[in-house]
Design an enzyme around this catalytic site. Structure first.
Site, short mmCIF file in Angstrom:
data_model
loop_
_atom_site.label_atom_id
_atom_site.label_comp_id
_atom_site.label_asym_id
_atom_site.label_seq_id
_atom_site.Cartn_x
_atom_site.Cartn_y
_atom_site.Cartn_z
N LYS A 180 -9.82 -13.21 30.11
CA LYS A 180 -9.57 -14.09 28.98
C LYS A 180 -8.96 -15.39 29.49
O LYS A 180 -8.23 -15.38 30.48
CB LYS A 180 -8.58 -13.45 28.00
CG LYS A 180 -9.15 -12.28 27.19
CD LYS A 180 -8.17 -11.82 26.12
CE LYS A 180 -8.77 -10.69 25.28
NZ LYS A 180 -7.85 -10.19 24.25
N SER A 207 -4.63 -12.65 17.74
CA SER A 207 -4.09 -13.86 18.37
C SER A 207 -5.09 -15.01 18.27
O SER A 207 -4.70 -16.16 18.04
CB SER A 207 -3.76 -13.56 19.83
OG SER A 207 -2.85 -12.49 19.92
N1 COA Z 1 -1.47 -7.04 15.37
C1 COA Z 1 -2.14 -8.17 15.54
N2 COA Z 1 -3.09 -8.34 16.45
C2 COA Z 1 -3.36 -7.31 17.24
C3 COA Z 1 -2.70 -6.09 17.13
C4 COA Z 1 -1.71 -5.98 16.16
N3 COA Z 1 -1.03 -4.85 15.96
N4 COA Z 1 -3.18 -5.24 18.05
C5 COA Z 1 -4.11 -5.91 18.72
N5 COA Z 1 -4.23 -7.16 18.24
C6 COA Z 1 -5.17 -8.19 18.66
C7 COA Z 1 -4.63 -9.07 19.73
O1 COA Z 1 -3.98 -10.18 19.17
C8 COA Z 1 -5.88 -9.45 20.46
O2 COA Z 1 -6.47 -10.55 19.83
P1 COA Z 1 -7.40 -11.57 20.65
O3 COA Z 1 -8.57 -10.80 21.17
O4 COA Z 1 -7.75 -12.54 19.60
O5 COA Z 1 -6.56 -12.14 21.76
C9 COA Z 1 -6.81 -8.23 20.30
O6 COA Z 1 -6.27 -7.52 19.22
C10 COA Z 1 -6.82 -7.26 21.45
O7 COA Z 1 -5.77 -7.55 22.25
P2 COA Z 1 -4.76 -6.62 23.02
O8 COA Z 1 -4.21 -5.54 22.19
O9 COA Z 1 -3.80 -7.55 23.63
O10 COA Z 1 -5.69 -5.93 24.01
P3 COA Z 1 -6.52 -6.50 25.18
O11 COA Z 1 -7.91 -6.07 24.88
O12 COA Z 1 -6.29 -7.94 25.45
O13 COA Z 1 -5.89 -5.72 26.39
C11 COA Z 1 -5.23 -3.69 27.58
C12 COA Z 1 -5.78 -4.33 26.32
C13 COA Z 1 -4.15 -4.53 28.21
C14 COA Z 1 -4.61 -2.38 27.15
C15 COA Z 1 -6.41 -3.42 28.52
O14 COA Z 1 -7.16 -4.60 28.71
C16 COA Z 1 -5.96 -2.90 29.86
O15 COA Z 1 -5.47 -1.80 29.97
N6 COA Z 1 -6.14 -3.70 30.92
C17 COA Z 1 -5.73 -3.34 32.27
C18 COA Z 1 -6.93 -2.96 33.14
C19 COA Z 1 -7.27 -1.53 32.94
O16 COA Z 1 -6.49 -0.62 33.11
N7 COA Z 1 -8.55 -1.31 32.61
C20 COA Z 1 -9.07 0.00 32.32
C21 COA Z 1 -8.84 0.34 30.88
S1 COA Z 1 -9.76 1.74 30.41
#
Ligand code: COA
Length: 163
Positions: free
Chosen positions: A41, A128
């Site tokens: 991202k 977000s």
């Molecule tokens: N309220 C408001 N928004 C929320 C929310 C909540 N309760 N929960 C999630 N969101 C939104 C976030 O704002 C975000 O929005 P955006 O896409 O517009 O930025 C979206 O949902 C998803 O974001 P987030 O929860 O931050 O997840 P992510 O997909 O960015 O990251 C991780 C998720 C960090 C858990 C995952 O990418 C990870 O584990 N990465 C490490 C690498 C790894 O281990 N990979 C293997 C995984 S199987």
């Protein structure tokens, strides 16, 4: 004692995230918010800026800490000696992705459990990106983020000429 991690990009943290943090901090003895340095991202805020915003918002939570991480979530959880991964589920659209992540994490780290909290209905539509988009059109984001986060989003948009 149960230590949990709540991972995410938090670019930026919203009231929906804060709702999950507040509730998880009451369930687990210790909660570590893991802020991902996400290569896939293009963030508005650097990882250190996101950590600072979260630290400011959680300063009154004695059992919550904020750390940045890179790499696999399961490695971060192991390093922090956590047993639980907390994730928020906003709507059915989150389910497939979250289930896949939880199951993959279980296969690669059987000692970790993923716990889902259903997001407060008030925030089930929030993300977000939506907050940043509304702000970029000069819309009112005060009901989605705290005042400091709002000010920092506005300042970033000003620096970048509204983008
Ligand atoms: N309220 C408001 N928004 C929320 C929310 C909540 N309760 N929960 C999630 N969101 C939104 C976030 O704002 C975000 O929005 P955006 O896409 O517009 O930025 C979206 O949902 C998803 O974001 P987030 O929860 O931050 O997840 P992510 O997909 O960015 O990251 C991780 C998720 C960090 C858990 C995952 O990418 C990870 O584990 N990465 C490490 C690498 C790894 O281990 N990979 C293997 C995984 S199987």
């Amino acid at each position: 004692m149960t230590r949990a991690v709540y991972p995410g990009s938090f670019d930026p943290v919203t009231n929906g995230h804060m709702d999950i943090i507040d509730r998880a901090s009451k369930i687990f003895d210790e909660l570590i918010i893991g802020v991902l340095l996400n290569q896939s991202k293009k963030p508005m805020f650097s990882v250190d800026e996101r950590v600072n915003l979260l630290e400011h918002l959680t300063e009154n939570y004695p059992n919550v800490t904020v750390k940045k991480f890179d790499g696999l979530l399961v490695d971060f959880a192991h390093k922090e000696d956590a047993r639980v991964i907390v994730r928020g589920l906003r709507a059915v659209t989150d389910f497939e992705y979250e289930l896949q992540m939880a199951q993959t994490n279980k296969v690669i780290a059987d000692d970790l459990e993923t716990v889902f909290l259903t997001t407060n209905l008030k925030y089930s539509y929030l993300s977000s990106s939506i907050v940043k988009e509304i702000a970029s059109y000069d819309g009112d984001i005060r009901q989605f983020v705290d005042p400091q986060t709002e000010a920092e989003i506005r300042s970033k948009l000003n620096d970048n000429g509204g983008k």
